[in-house]
Design a protein around this motif. Sequence first.
Motif, short mmCIF file in Angstrom:
data_model
loop_
_atom_site.label_atom_id
_atom_site.label_comp_id
_atom_site.label_asym_id
_atom_site.label_seq_id
_atom_site.Cartn_x
_atom_site.Cartn_y
_atom_site.Cartn_z
N ASP A 71 0.80 -0.94 -0.11
CA ASP A 71 -0.09 -0.14 0.01
C ASP A 71 0.90 1.15 0.11
OD1 ASP A 71 -2.38 -1.32 0.00
OD2 ASP A 71 -2.84 -1.24 2.20
N ARG A 72 1.99 1.05 0.83
CA ARG A 72 2.93 2.42 0.83
C ARG A 72 3.43 2.70 -0.45
NH1 ARG A 72 6.77 1.37 5.25
NH2 ARG A 72 5.17 1.70 6.50
N ASN A 73 3.93 1.73 -1.46
CA ASN A 73 4.45 1.87 -2.57
C ASN A 73 3.40 2.37 -3.72
OD1 ASN A 73 7.13 0.92 -1.81
ND2 ASN A 73 6.85 -1.17 -2.51
N ARG A 74 2.27 1.73 -3.61
CA ARG A 74 0.97 2.26 -4.42
C ARG A 74 0.70 3.64 -4.08
NH1 ARG A 74 -3.92 1.51 -2.85
NH2 ARG A 74 -5.46 2.28 -4.36
N LEU B 190 1.04 6.53 -6.92
CA LEU B 190 -0.07 7.44 -7.28
C LEU B 190 0.28 8.89 -7.28
CD1 LEU B 190 -3.04 7.07 -8.08
CD2 LEU B 190 -3.61 7.26 -5.67
N GLY B 191 1.10 9.32 -6.13
CA GLY B 191 1.47 10.58 -6.01
C GLY B 191 2.30 11.00 -7.36
N ILE B 192 3.16 10.17 -7.73
CA ILE B 192 4.15 10.47 -8.82
C ILE B 192 3.28 10.80 -10.02
CG2 ILE B 192 6.10 9.68 -10.26
CD1 ILE B 192 7.10 8.32 -8.02
N ARG B 193 2.18 9.83 -10.27
CA ARG B 193 1.38 10.02 -11.44
C ARG B 193 0.43 11.17 -11.46
NH1 ARG B 193 -2.23 5.32 -11.77
NH2 ARG B 193 -0.41 4.05 -12.70
N ARG B 194 0.11 11.66 -10.25
CA ARG B 194 -0.73 12.88 -10.01
C ARG B 194 0.27 14.04 -10.38
NH1 ARG B 194 -3.76 12.15 -4.30
NH2 ARG B 194 -5.46 10.79 -5.12
N LYS B 195 1.40 14.02 -10.01
CA LYS B 195 2.34 15.24 -10.26
C LYS B 195 2.52 15.06 -11.84
CE LYS B 195 5.22 15.34 -6.11
NZ LYS B 195 6.50 15.16 -5.66
N MET B 196 2.81 14.04 -12.57
CA MET B 196 3.27 14.13 -14.19
C MET B 196 1.79 14.70 -14.85
SD MET B 196 4.99 10.17 -14.23
CE MET B 196 4.83 10.51 -16.19
N LEU B 197 0.51 14.38 -14.20
CA LEU B 197 -0.66 14.71 -14.91
C LEU B 197 -0.80 16.21 -14.82
CD1 LEU B 197 -3.51 11.91 -14.02
CD2 LEU B 197 -2.37 12.54 -16.31
N ARG B 198 -0.63 16.85 -13.63
CA ARG B 198 -0.50 18.04 -13.29
C ARG B 198 0.42 18.88 -14.09
NH1 ARG B 198 0.49 18.70 -7.80
NH2 ARG B 198 -0.67 16.76 -6.93
N ALA B 199 1.57 18.43 -14.30
CA ALA B 199 2.66 19.05 -15.14
C ALA B 199 2.25 19.08 -16.62
CB ALA B 199 3.88 18.17 -14.90
N ASN B 200 1.59 18.36 -17.25
CA ASN B 200 0.79 18.14 -18.62
C ASN B 200 -0.34 18.86 -18.76
OD1 ASN B 200 1.70 17.34 -20.93
ND2 ASN B 200 0.71 15.17 -20.50
N GLU B 201 -0.80 19.54 -17.99
CA GLU B 201 -1.89 20.47 -18.29
C GLU B 201 -1.42 21.73 -18.93
OE1 GLU B 201 -3.99 20.59 -14.43
OE2 GLU B 201 -4.79 18.55 -14.64
#
Length: 134
Positions: free
Chosen positions: A105-108, A112-123
Motif C-alpha cells: 500500500d505504501r508503494n502504491r 499514485l502521487g508521482i502519477r498525479r504530479k505528471m498529470l498536473r505538469a502536463n496540463e
Amino acid sequence: MAAAALGGLRGNGGAPPGSARPGGAGVAAPSPGTAPAAGLPPATTGTPPGTPPGTPPPRGRLPEGVEYIPTRKKGKNPMKPVGVAWALGLPCGIVLFLLVKREVDRNRLEQLGIRRKMLRANEGAYETERYRRA
C-alpha cells in the motif's frame, strides 16, 4: 521386592515393621505380640496363607495381595509436531501478510502521487520544440 521400590508393585508388599507406609505417614506398624486396633483386619505378611512364618514366597509368583502393574512407556503423539507447526505458522503467516500488505500500500500511494504530479505538469497550453502541430 526391588520392583516395589521402582513402583511396579501395588498392594501389601510385606514391608518390614517400622517402615514408612505408602501414603508417607511414617507411622510404625504395631510390634509383634500386641493386639491390632479395633475394627482393623490383621496385618498380612505377604506370604500365601498356610505357609509357616519366615518362608519366602514361591519363586516366580508374587505374594498374596500384591498386584503387578507393568509400566509401559507412553507412546508419542504423532500429531504434536503438526500442532506446534500450526500454532507457530498461522500467527506468523498473518503477521507477515499484514506487514507485506502495508508495504504494498505504501508503494502504491507513492506511485499514485508521482502519477498525479505528471498529470498536473502536463496540463495547460504550451509549445514544444520537438513536436509541432501542423
